[in-house]
Design an enzyme around this catalytic site. Structure first.
Site, PDB file in Angstrom:
ATOM      1  CG  ASP A   8      -1.959  -1.083   1.201  1.00  0.00           C
ATOM      2  OD1 ASP A   8      -2.009  -1.820   0.199  1.00  0.00           O
ATOM      3  OD2 ASP A   8      -2.728  -1.196   2.171  1.00  0.00           O
ATOM      4  CG  ASP A 130     -12.864  -2.729  -0.954  1.00  0.00           C
ATOM      5  OD1 ASP A 130     -12.155  -3.731  -1.150  1.00  0.00           O
ATOM      6  OD2 ASP A 130     -12.605  -1.604  -1.420  1.00  0.00           O
TER       7      ASP A 130
END
Length: 246
Positions: A8, A130
């Site tokens: 990330d 998600d």
């Protein structure tokens, strides 16, 4: 099942968030390219990269770093965050990224995403859903960097792509992401049962090799892991079934 390490990026740094909350950022003092090379040495064939700045505000603030990582040609890159229009998608794929990840647009711009699947090909697009599990146990899709819950369940969102040549779907249980509490194995088992034609990527909560074996037995094609690998929580020898050079 293959293990896909995750990096990330926020402001050019390797970070991890807890449950998608930007106020919980943990920074790791390692260069993204060095981390890519480490995972490549372990035998990773794919690397999952999230541009958190892009996911949050649609910018491509980490694009130069991602282009450099793609240019290394060490592993296949799967990249998401901020890819919300055709130009951004095409630029990323043209830069050498093997697979682009489409998140919120997969829910909010279904016709556009269907067109991307047709134009770029199912092998080069991953849809990312998600989800947050509601009180009834239904996985509800989150959008806008996990800030908003849509009215769609994971299943109804996927049904919008019934006629598309959809192949790759990444599903993250946001309540477990970065928490090291174990993955939602039941969710992925149900996903594979409902949509066996899809190659499911499981994300969120992985903490040890037992979790990886459980996801493999549930039928996941891949597992995405960030924190557990960054913090060396899984002994290298236990990664061998999922990373051949470990």
């Amino acid at each position: 099942m293959q293990l896909i390490p995750s990096i990330d990026l926020r402001g050019g740094r390797c970070v991890r968030l807890l449950k998608g909350d930007f106020s919980t950022e943990t920074r790791y003092e390692i260069d993204p390219l060095a981390l890519l090379q480490h995972y490549h040495a372990l035998g990773a064939r794919w690397l999952h990269i999230v541009d958190l700045d892009g996911a949050r505000d649609g910018s491509l603030g980490n694009r130069a770093i991602i282009v450099d990582l793609a240019a290394a040609k060490a592993v296949n890159l799967q990249v998401g965050g901020g890819l919300r229009n055709t130009a951004a998608l095409a630029q990323m794929l043209d830069a050498g990224v093997a697979r682009a990840v489409v998140g919120s647009a997969a829910v909010l711009k279904v016709e556009q995403v269907q067109a991307w699947l047709a134009h770029f090909g199912a092998e080069r697009i991953t849809l990312a859903f998600d989800v947050s599990i509601d009180d009834g146990g239904v996985p509800r899709v989150m959008t806008h960097g996990w800030q908003r819950q849509s009215e769609y369940s994971l299943w109804s969102a996927l049904d919008n792509y019934g006629a598309s040549q959809l192949k790759h779907v990444l599903c993250t249980d946001v309540g477990r992401d970065g928490a090291l509490t174990g993955p939602n194995v039941a969710l992925y088992r149900e996903a594979v049962r409902r949509y066996p034609q899809i190659e499911w990527q499981a994300s969120g909560g992985i903490r040890n090799a037992h979790d990886l074996h459980a996801l493999s037995e549930a039928g996941a094609a891949a597992a995405i892991s960030g924190k557990a690998l960054l913090e060396n929580l899984i002994p290298i020898e236990e990664l061998q079934p999922f990373l051949p050079n470990a």
